[in-house]
Design an enzyme around this catalytic site. Sequence first.
Site, PDB file in Angstrom:
ATOM      1  CG  ASP A 300      49.607 -78.401 -50.052  1.00  0.00           C
ATOM      2  OD1 ASP A 300      48.639 -79.184 -49.989  1.00  0.00           O
ATOM      3  OD2 ASP A 300      49.839 -77.664 -51.017  1.00  0.00           O
ATOM      4  CG  ASP A 539      54.686 -75.465 -52.602  1.00  0.00           C
ATOM      5  OD1 ASP A 539      53.462 -75.331 -52.435  1.00  0.00           O
ATOM      6  OD2 ASP A 539      55.192 -76.434 -53.202  1.00  0.00           O
ATOM      7  CG  ASP A 543      50.140 -73.151 -49.443  1.00  0.00           C
ATOM      8  OD1 ASP A 543      49.078 -73.721 -49.152  1.00  0.00           O
ATOM      9  OD2 ASP A 543      51.011 -73.655 -50.175  1.00  0.00           O
TER      10      ASP A 543
END
Length: 780
Positions: A300, A539, A543
């Site tokens: 990410d 995180d 996700d």
Amino acid sequence: MSDTDTIKGLTQEQVDKLTADGLFNETVKSQSKSVCQIVAGNVFTYFNLIFAIFACLLILVRSYINMTFLPIIVINTLIGIIQELRTKRVLDRLTLLNAPKTKVIRDGKESEVDSQTLVKGDLCRFKSGNQICADAVVVDGIVRVNESLVTGESDEITKKKGDMLLSGSFVVSGECLAVLENVGLSSYASKITLEAKASRKKQQTEMMRSLDKLVKVIGIAIIPIGILMFCRTFFALGNTLQQSVVSMIAALVGMIPEGLYLLASIALVVSVMRLAKKNVLVHEMACVETLARVNILCVDKTGTITENKMSVAQVEPLEYYEQGEFPALHEMIGNLVNNLNADNITMETLQQYFDSEKTRQAESVCSFSSETKYSSATFSSGDTYIIGAPEKLLLNEYSVYESHIESYARKGLRVMVFGILDYNPEGKKLTSPAKPLALIAIGNAIREDAKETFKYFADQEVEIKVISGDNPVTVSSVAHDAGIINADKFIDASSLQTDEELEAAALKYTVFGRVQPEQKRRIIQALKDNGDVVAMTGDGVNDVLALKSADCSIAFGSGSEAACNAAQIVLVNSDFSCMPSVVLEGRRVVNNIQRTASLFLVKNIFSMLLALFTLIVGHRYPLYPTQLSLLGAFTIGAPGFLLAMQRNRSRIKGRFLVNVAIKALPAALTDFLLVAIFTVYNNFSGIPHEQLSTSVTFILLTVGMAELYRVCRPFDLFRAVVCVLMGAGIVGGILLFPGLFAISSMPLPLFVMTLIWMAGAIPVFYGMCKLIGKLFNRFL
């Protein structure tokens, strides 16, 4: 619902009583084995049983000297137990530090406690990122939850007062108070877990799966071979019971790869312990090997490429605000963000920047959702303030502002639109565009170590894919600044309408923007279907689906509880720069085990071939078990364990068992050919069996040292010392303990012949290496 005070919660006295009654939130199982399980797992193995039977048979025939394999087995077992206990101690300490925690209200005071200490009836506060630790009923507030981990449905569900929160689901947005109804093993998630445990197969990596197959095949094969060898030696050749038993055991001991499986297990256990000391928590040991084989790493933007902190870079009023009669812009945005819960980093940043006190109290609010990508607050006057992704708020009017927004995006800034609606969207997709009042540009500083980390992965031929919910131009700019190769190949995932388009884009592009959580999962799956080994870092709650789908999942300790629980590896300190060391640890394990496993397999292949050969030609097996112990100790076991702990950064190639078998073939075939010819020739010459077995042992030791020399190349100081020590150990064992290892004196002619065969073994071995290399080069 229990009689919990929905304001003050339970009293400490009630908590103590409920805990004593067993109504606390115990987990289905702990993260690590118990001490008893570790000891039992190392002691009560199939091959330990076989060795115990061998020992009993040798005791029955009073051949005690041939029991030298027993101390080695005991030492191997003790090493396995000690290493696992050490790892358990380190892991348990780290797991305790990283244990899930929940905010609970007791005696009217709010505190954070370990989720396992909660009891039925506890009043808990859940907000975005929290994973629901037990079944609970909402008593105040509104949250949107994702129940995909327990029901398989990935749609976000709104939960209001009176609704049930299922354990195992996670909060996507909002905040609520809820009373725990079903805790511990009676919770929904625990029941599913207990049912799944009965049918779930333990996930294994290629290496351990290959070793398991090898062990099973050999474990079954030794039974009929052993029976045939005993019958042939005792009944057909007329040997004594003692000679027949010793001969059978000598053949079977050489076939058993007892040290190889132990070597692999201990190496993985030691790796987990090493990573734990670097504050890397490994939930599944198998993922250490998986990560070493990864060729695509999906990351990410926020928290991985950039710091997990944001700052407002600019607030730009738009034409609609400047032409209208509105309160001060700073006040308006402040009234929106300060009516919302700070349930994500973006909202925390906005609240810190627009820190004025609320002048208006919202009647209803909608927290940010990764599906709708906006937050809103509706006031008594009927107007709604809204903030979120430009294309989600502006809809068909986005093109009017697109070039201006992308000018910010090209600088690596994330752009949000603040606007106003004349209706309450109620957390659903907008039916008409918002009236834009301002653009808010937010920046993230790139991590200091990001460039170095991504350069490492580029050097290791690991492709990086950036999957983010932000504007693709912004993500591309940030990825480029971080040194990610092909960062200019980006796409807006919202433009991908079909599965086919998404699968094609997954292989073609490097940067994906405006990605929905379900799309993240499908991108990961498309890469896996293409044959890639995919790791995913994350995180946030958005996700989780992708983390569960990846071959290896890595979460940051500072991230959401749901992400940490879903991941196989947790970077407790949230330090992405330690990722190279995690990959290197996996490569060290697999490469070194591949390197040294050939030493173990040489003895197994040779013993199998020689046993079949002696059955066919009708000769007595030419070795004693104690001689194989000498061979195994100094050319296989000790050097194998020492070399397996060295650093090895090479990329893993090929299939484990194929690689190992091909590397073992030259020495195994050399051993077999030389011993078979030497045995047949000298049996016709009438040489006593004790002298013949001593000569054969010297030949095997010579080939064993040649194989060790080949495995150790290229030499460094450590490998050179290992070779010298093993050679000294062989010489010392022969000179100091000839009786222990069944080394008998030889007449001069046989001694000279043995020396000639030993000298000739070296060129034969290297010739066999070249031949096998040419035949099987394409597999290596």
